[in-house]
Design a protein around this motif. Structure first.
Motif, PDB file in Angstrom:
ATOM      1  N   ARG A 171      -1.657   1.856 -10.648  1.00 40.79           N
ATOM      2  CA  ARG A 171      -1.145   3.241 -10.681  1.00 40.79           C
ATOM      3  C   ARG A 171      -2.322   4.197 -10.551  1.00 40.79           C
ATOM      4  NH1 ARG A 171       2.579   0.865 -14.451  1.00 40.79           N
ATOM      5  NH2 ARG A 171       4.636   0.961 -13.540  1.00 40.79           N
ATOM      6  N   GLU A 200      -0.136  -4.788 -10.358  1.00 39.74           N
ATOM      7  CA  GLU A 200       0.395  -3.473  -9.998  1.00 39.74           C
ATOM      8  C   GLU A 200      -0.614  -2.414 -10.424  1.00 39.74           C
ATOM      9  OE1 GLU A 200       4.633  -1.262 -10.285  1.00 39.74           O
ATOM     10  OE2 GLU A 200       3.973  -2.313 -12.073  1.00 39.74           O
ATOM     11  N   TRP A 240       0.845  -1.189   0.000  1.00 41.02           N
ATOM     12  CA  TRP A 240       0.000   0.000   0.000  1.00 41.02           C
ATOM     13  C   TRP A 240       0.879   1.237   0.000  1.00 41.02           C
ATOM     14  CZ3 TRP A 240      -5.181  -1.215  -0.050  1.00 41.02           C
ATOM     15  CH2 TRP A 240      -5.497  -2.528   0.272  1.00 41.02           C
ATOM     16  N   ASP A 241       0.402   2.321  -0.594  1.00 42.88           N
ATOM     17  CA  ASP A 241       1.179   3.556  -0.554  1.00 42.88           C
ATOM     18  C   ASP A 241       0.767   4.386   0.666  1.00 42.88           C
ATOM     19  OD1 ASP A 241      -1.167   4.943  -1.224  1.00 42.88           O
ATOM     20  OD2 ASP A 241      -0.532   5.377  -3.269  1.00 42.88           O
ATOM     21  N   GLY A 242       1.378   5.537   0.829  1.00 40.70           N
ATOM     22  CA  GLY A 242       1.121   6.389   1.983  1.00 40.70           C
ATOM     23  C   GLY A 242      -0.278   6.982   2.025  1.00 40.70           C
ATOM     24  N   ARG A 245      -1.027  -0.733  -4.147  1.00 41.26           N
ATOM     25  CA  ARG A 245      -0.076  -0.537  -5.231  1.00 41.26           C
ATOM     26  C   ARG A 245       0.344  -1.843  -5.893  1.00 41.26           C
ATOM     27  NH1 ARG A 245       2.198   4.301  -6.766  1.00 41.26           N
ATOM     28  NH2 ARG A 245       2.888   2.757  -8.236  1.00 41.26           N
ATOM     29  N   ARG A 305      -3.678   3.491  -0.743  1.00 39.73           N
ATOM     30  CA  ARG A 305      -4.086   2.891  -2.008  1.00 39.73           C
ATOM     31  C   ARG A 305      -3.251   1.642  -2.268  1.00 39.73           C
ATOM     32  NH1 ARG A 305      -3.188   8.414  -5.272  1.00 39.73           N
ATOM     33  NH2 ARG A 305      -1.109   7.816  -4.588  1.00 39.73           N
TER      34      ARG A 305
END
Length: 118
Positions: A51, A49, A29-31, A36, A34
């Motif tokens: 975006r 993956e 997960w991103d910051g 990823r 979400r």
């Protein structure tokens, strides 16, 4: 962030996002919370993956379409198309190498089916 074992093999980060399903897959997960990536836990091979654009909308998705059980240069990329109100209207796929693409319509609220062509 530290991971917390749920006792059944599930692992979650401090924000509560699942990082390991306890069976086959790990999740990155991103910051902004979400998703990823999805990876196999056995060899860390990339399975999917995602975006996003600056507004947080998912704009593309790479997944295994080649049947080799990982995401690499032989797999198609799916791009999501939005209208001016950021409602999804179509998903376009692009094949690697030859650049050929196709469009899949998305069923919108109210039952309207839209197909965009290039």
């Amino acid at each position: 962030m530290s991971e917390h074992d749920q006792g059944n093999g599930l692992k979650r980060d401090a924000a509560g996002k699942m990082t390991d399903d306890g069976r086959n897959y790990g999740y990155v997960w991103d910051g902004f919370g979400r998703q990823r990536q999805v990876k196999k836990t056995t060899d860390q091979a990339l399975v999917a993956e995602y975006r996003y654009n600056g507004l947080g909308h998912r704009v593309s998705w790479n997944c295994d379409t080649g049947g080799d059980l990982d995401v690499d240069g032989s797999d198609k990329t799916c791009f999501f198309v939005y209208d001016l109100k950021w409602r999804p209207v179509a998903a376009r796929t692009r094949s690697p190498g030859n650049g050929s693409s196709s469009t899949t319509p998305v069923l919108l609220e109210g039952g309207v089916r839209v197909t965009l062509t290039a």
